[in-house]
Enzyme design. Structure first.
Site, PDB file in Angstrom:
ATOM      1  N   PHE A 138       0.855  -1.182   0.000  1.00  0.00           N
ATOM      2  CA  PHE A 138       0.000   0.000   0.000  1.00  0.00           C
ATOM      3  C   PHE A 138       0.891   1.231   0.000  1.00  0.00           C
ATOM      4  O   PHE A 138       1.756   1.378   0.859  1.00  0.00           O
ATOM      5  CB  PHE A 138      -0.936   0.043   1.211  1.00  0.00           C
ATOM      6  CG  PHE A 138      -1.856   1.227   1.160  1.00  0.00           C
ATOM      7  CD1 PHE A 138      -3.014   1.192   0.385  1.00  0.00           C
ATOM      8  CD2 PHE A 138      -1.557   2.391   1.849  1.00  0.00           C
ATOM      9  CE1 PHE A 138      -3.853   2.303   0.301  1.00  0.00           C
ATOM     10  CE2 PHE A 138      -2.384   3.502   1.766  1.00  0.00           C
ATOM     11  CZ  PHE A 138      -3.539   3.461   0.993  1.00  0.00           C
ATOM     12  N   ASP A 223       9.184   2.306   1.597  1.00  0.00           N
ATOM     13  CA  ASP A 223       8.035   3.094   2.043  1.00  0.00           C
ATOM     14  C   ASP A 223       7.922   2.910   3.555  1.00  0.00           C
ATOM     15  O   ASP A 223       7.448   1.887   4.037  1.00  0.00           O
ATOM     16  CB  ASP A 223       6.766   2.636   1.324  1.00  0.00           C
ATOM     17  CG  ASP A 223       5.526   3.410   1.780  1.00  0.00           C
ATOM     18  OD1 ASP A 223       5.582   4.052   2.850  1.00  0.00           O
ATOM     19  OD2 ASP A 223       4.505   3.359   1.075  1.00  0.00           O
ATOM     20  N   LYS A 252       2.862   9.789   8.234  1.00  0.00           N
ATOM     21  CA  LYS A 252       2.048   9.453   9.416  1.00  0.00           C
ATOM     22  C   LYS A 252       2.508  10.081  10.732  1.00  0.00           C
ATOM     23  O   LYS A 252       2.065  11.143  11.084  1.00  0.00           O
ATOM     24  CB  LYS A 252       1.918   7.930   9.521  1.00  0.00           C
ATOM     25  CG  LYS A 252       1.035   7.373   8.398  1.00  0.00           C
ATOM     26  CD  LYS A 252       0.426   6.037   8.720  1.00  0.00           C
ATOM     27  CE  LYS A 252      -0.765   5.753   7.824  1.00  0.00           C
ATOM     28  NZ  LYS A 252      -0.457   5.039   6.586  1.00  0.00           N
TER      29      LYS A 252
HETATM   30  C1  PLP Z   1      -0.764   5.321   5.121  1.00  0.00           C
HETATM   31  C2  PLP Z   1       0.243   4.883   4.136  1.00  0.00           C
HETATM   32  C3  PLP Z   1       0.459   5.592   2.940  1.00  0.00           C
HETATM   33  C4  PLP Z   1      -0.419   6.758   2.523  1.00  0.00           C
HETATM   34  O1  PLP Z   1      -0.284   7.847   3.367  1.00  0.00           O
HETATM   35  P1  PLP Z   1      -1.351   9.075   3.234  1.00  0.00           P
HETATM   36  O2  PLP Z   1      -0.826  10.079   4.220  1.00  0.00           O
HETATM   37  O3  PLP Z   1      -2.688   8.538   3.574  1.00  0.00           O
HETATM   38  O4  PLP Z   1      -1.275   9.560   1.844  1.00  0.00           O
HETATM   39  C5  PLP Z   1       1.468   5.180   2.116  1.00  0.00           C
HETATM   40  N1  PLP Z   1       2.237   4.121   2.433  1.00  0.00           N
HETATM   41  C6  PLP Z   1       2.061   3.413   3.564  1.00  0.00           C
HETATM   42  C7  PLP Z   1       2.951   2.264   3.854  1.00  0.00           C
HETATM   43  C8  PLP Z   1       1.049   3.760   4.439  1.00  0.00           C
HETATM   44  O5  PLP Z   1       0.851   3.048   5.550  1.00  0.00           O
END
Ligand code: PLP
Length: 393
Positions: A138, A223, A252
């Site tokens: 994700f 990520d 986050k």
């Molecule tokens: C939450 C998340 C995102 C997206 O972040 P947003 O601030 O909602 O755009 C991307 N990568 C990972 C691994 C995430 O947990």
């Protein structure tokens, strides 16, 4: 009709219907607790989905933000501002990276990473600009990030997506090897797949991924939007893997709840961006970056990281006790304060029952429950959460 029902109805009427929400309206928080508008108290093991790193109403964060708004909230990246430079300096000091680009969310940080990979291919005169990401990953909801996300359910009805982004099975080095070539300019991996079900990467696999990226001169991007900012027991999760990627995306928890995103890169990778290549109006604004400075200092210099390790171990111990007692739990996994339990039944009804009993939890995939409490969580609050979950199971 009580307040709660009225508010929920008004929300349904006026807010675009993109979320399936629980019928709870939250009003305030303190530490690892939140209260709804009827005064009911919940222990918060969601923390805004791994966002409220220092919990709610943290005195230092409140002080920093309150003082900063009286000076500057925002100017522009046409000028230098101290909080932005201070946060960048802290991030480079405590990691292997040399340069930071600031934006406002995880998706934007990944968008920046996608662009960096393609700019890198351009700079190096590579024969293609293919990017490889993992199935079940994700990476966010913007077009680039959703293309990188290896889950069809998020892409349905949105085609055409970005070209030349491919997905391979996670933790499978031969699958990656067969897809990589001189045309590859970037590989994206989460150290622990979050939304995909709290699935940790195998560290030996990550070492081989690093070798493949070196072989083909492709950038390795982790990520760390969810795994970063102390969540797994080190400032960033890569620091436990024995592998240094070329860049990481962060967001986050980075400003404790104020919107922020960041791309941290080595000089080698960052060289692909020249003035004018990328920008963000809000990115790195004084409010968000001053909050980020306080969060990073608390984590690195005031014992929060030690708490993550200690309470993370304790949470694992307690979840394993639950697993021994309830056969519906088939696995306990994760690092630090990013843990998941896999069930042999759907997670959603269990999450709902826990909320009714005063525990906020969030699912990850169909059968996994995620535990991402504030990093300042205490033993007694873990006990409280475990006892509620125990009674629900
Ligand atoms: C939450 C998340 C995102 C997206 O972040 P947003 O601030 O909602 O755009 C991307 N990568 C990972 C691994 C995430 O947990």
């Amino acid at each position: 009709m009580n307040n709660m029902n009225e508010l929920v109805a008004l929300g349904e009427k006026n807010v675009m219907n993109t979320y399936s929400r629980f019928p709870v309206a939250l009003e305030k928080g303190d530490g690892a607790y939140v209260w709804d508008i009827n005064g009911k108290k919940y222990v918060d093991f969601v923390a805004g989905i791994a966002v409220n790193a220092l919990g709610h109403n943290h005195p230092k964060l409140v002080k920093t933000i309150s003082e900063q708004v009286t000076k500057l909230i925002h100017v522009s990246n046409l000028y230098y501002t101290a909080p932005q430079i201070e946060l960048a300096s802290l991030l480079t000091k405590y990691t292997d990276f040399d340069k930071v680009f600031f934006c406002n969310s995880g998706a934007e940080a990944n968008e920046s990473a996608l662009k960096l990979c393609r700019k890198y291919a351009d700079m190096k005169g590579k024969p293609g600009a293919e990017i490889i990401t993992m199935l079940k990953s994700f990476h966010g909801r913007t077009y680039g990030a959703i293309t990188a996300t290896g889950q069809e359910k998020y892409q349905k009805g949105l085609t055409p997506l970005l070209p030349d982004i491919f997905h391979v099975p996670f933790n499978d080095i031969s699958a990656l090897e067969s897809k990589m070539s001189e045309k590859t300019c970037g590989v994206f991996i989460e150290v622990i797949q979050g939304e995909g079900g709290v699935i940790p990467a195998d560290f030996e696999y990550l070492k081989k991924v690093r070798e493949l990226c070196d072989k083909y001169d492709a950038l390795l991007i982790f990520d760390e939007v969810q795994t970063g900012v102390g969540r797994t027991g080190t400032l960033y999760a890569y620091q436990q893997t024995g592998v240094v990627p070329d860049a990481i995306s962060s967001a986050k928890g980075l400003a404790g709840g104020v919107p922020i995103g960041a791309l941290l890169a080595t000089d080698k990778a960052a060289a692909a961006f020249k003035p004018g290549d990328h920008a963000s109006t809000f990115g790195g604004n004084s409010l968000a970056t001053s909050a980020g400075v306080t969060v990073i200092k608390e984590i690195m210099e005031n014992g929060v990281l030690e708490n993550v390790k200690k309470q993370g171990d304790y949470l694992t111990e307690k979840l394993n006790e639950l697993k021994a007692k309830h056969s519906s739990i088939v696995d306990v996994r994760g690092l630090g304060l990013m843990k998941g339990i896999e069930l042999d039944t759907p997670a959603a009804p269990i999450v709902s029952s826990c909320i009714e009993k005063g525990l906020l939890l969030v699912g990850a995939g169909e059968k996994v429950i995620r535990f991402v409490p504030p990093l300042i969580i205490e033993k007694e609050q873990i006990d409280e959460a475990i006892s509620i979950l125990d009674s629900v199971l």
